[in-house]
Design a protein around this motif. Sequence first.
Motif, PDB file in Angstrom:
ATOM      1  N   ASN A 197     -14.738  35.450   7.006  1.00 46.84           N
ATOM      2  CA  ASN A 197     -15.839  34.499   6.906  1.00 46.84           C
ATOM      3  C   ASN A 197     -16.512  34.338   8.270  1.00 46.84           C
ATOM      4  OD1 ASN A 197     -14.348  32.623   8.447  1.00 46.84           O
ATOM      5  ND2 ASN A 197     -13.584  31.571   6.636  1.00 46.84           N
ATOM      6  N   CYS A 217     -15.844  31.007  -3.263  1.00 37.88           N
ATOM      7  CA  CYS A 217     -17.035  30.159  -3.358  1.00 37.88           C
ATOM      8  C   CYS A 217     -16.981  29.360  -4.655  1.00 37.88           C
ATOM      9  CB  CYS A 217     -18.296  31.021  -3.289  1.00 37.88           C
ATOM     10  SG  CYS A 217     -19.835  30.080  -3.375  1.00 37.88           S
ATOM     11  N   CYS A 218     -16.889  30.064  -5.800  1.00 41.68           N
ATOM     12  CA  CYS A 218     -16.889  29.366  -7.084  1.00 41.68           C
ATOM     13  C   CYS A 218     -16.465  30.314  -8.204  1.00 41.68           C
ATOM     14  CB  CYS A 218     -18.280  28.816  -7.377  1.00 41.68           C
ATOM     15  SG  CYS A 218     -18.361  27.769  -8.829  1.00 41.68           S
ATOM     16  N   CYS A 277     -22.397  30.871   0.700  1.00 45.61           N
ATOM     17  CA  CYS A 277     -21.908  30.047  -0.403  1.00 45.61           C
ATOM     18  C   CYS A 277     -22.580  28.688  -0.294  1.00 45.61           C
ATOM     19  CB  CYS A 277     -20.385  29.898  -0.339  1.00 45.61           C
ATOM     20  SG  CYS A 277     -19.729  28.845  -1.652  1.00 45.61           S
ATOM     21  N   GLN A 297     -24.213  25.046  -2.047  1.00 49.27           N
ATOM     22  CA  GLN A 297     -24.159  24.080  -3.139  1.00 49.27           C
ATOM     23  C   GLN A 297     -25.598  23.792  -3.552  1.00 49.27           C
ATOM     24  OE1 GLN A 297     -22.660  20.124  -2.313  1.00 49.27           O
ATOM     25  NE2 GLN A 297     -21.738  20.068  -4.346  1.00 49.27           N
ATOM     26  N   PHE A 337     -21.916  25.651  -7.042  1.00 44.40           N
ATOM     27  CA  PHE A 337     -21.853  26.538  -5.880  1.00 44.40           C
ATOM     28  C   PHE A 337     -22.231  27.939  -6.327  1.00 44.40           C
ATOM     29  CE2 PHE A 337     -19.358  23.044  -4.285  1.00 44.40           C
ATOM     30  CZ  PHE A 337     -19.658  23.037  -2.934  1.00 44.40           C
ATOM     31  N   LYS A 358     -20.567  25.933   1.927  1.00 39.71           N
ATOM     32  CA  LYS A 358     -19.117  25.950   2.089  1.00 39.71           C
ATOM     33  C   LYS A 358     -18.841  27.012   3.156  1.00 39.71           C
ATOM     34  CE  LYS A 358     -16.721  25.761  -1.798  1.00 39.71           C
ATOM     35  NZ  LYS A 358     -15.930  26.189  -3.002  1.00 39.71           N
ATOM     36  N   GLN A 389     -16.332  28.070   4.959  1.00 41.78           N
ATOM     37  CA  GLN A 389     -15.191  28.973   4.862  1.00 41.78           C
ATOM     38  C   GLN A 389     -15.418  30.085   3.833  1.00 41.78           C
ATOM     39  OE1 GLN A 389     -15.107  25.678   4.656  1.00 41.78           O
ATOM     40  NE2 GLN A 389     -13.904  24.993   6.407  1.00 41.78           N
ATOM     41  N   ALA A 390     -16.419  29.903   2.955  1.00 45.56           N
ATOM     42  CA  ALA A 390     -16.714  30.887   1.912  1.00 45.56           C
ATOM     43  C   ALA A 390     -17.953  31.727   2.222  1.00 45.56           C
ATOM     44  CB  ALA A 390     -16.866  30.180   0.566  1.00 45.56           C
ATOM     45  N   CYS A 391     -18.536  31.536   3.406  1.00 43.96           N
ATOM     46  CA  CYS A 391     -19.686  32.345   3.820  1.00 43.96           C
ATOM     47  C   CYS A 391     -19.190  33.590   4.542  1.00 43.96           C
ATOM     48  CB  CYS A 391     -20.602  31.549   4.737  1.00 43.96           C
ATOM     49  SG  CYS A 391     -21.455  30.182   3.938  1.00 43.96           S
ATOM     50  N   ALA A 443     -22.675  22.563   6.876  1.00 41.68           N
ATOM     51  CA  ALA A 443     -21.343  22.661   6.251  1.00 41.68           C
ATOM     52  C   ALA A 443     -20.954  21.345   5.578  1.00 41.68           C
ATOM     53  CB  ALA A 443     -20.313  23.042   7.298  1.00 41.68           C
TER      54      ALA A 443
END
Length: 127
Positions: A13, A22-23, A49, A51, A84, A105, A107-109, A126
């Motif tokens: 990430n 992410c989702c 990622c 929202q 997300f 998010k 940590q999910a990018c 974030a």
Amino acid sequence: MSINPVPSQNIRNVLGERLASCCFDPITGFFRDGFCHTGPYDLGQHTVCAQMTSEFLNFSQQVGNDLSTPLPEIGFDGLQPGDFWCICVTRWKEAYDAGVAPPIKLQACHERALDFISLEVLRNYAI
């Protein structure tokens, strides 16, 4: 066209850590695996990622990518605020420039997002 599986090294990430999911509901990602992995066939670089917000969904529709309208023929139910989704890094940057960037998010990018956006800017969004 068959999409190649995600390369095993494609797992970092923007923080240099293991890429978080992410989702899974709705299932997102270019590879529809719940992660913002990328690869040579991902021309849009779906590495952020985000929202979904009403403002971002409206903006995206106005610039040619309607993420809200269901497309049952391809198994897409449409996105709602709060969902997300792995979005194109350039679309996120366009939304940022327009003042409607959605929260992310971090940590999910995927680390490839840093090719387009600084970590400092991403940290400011974030959640």
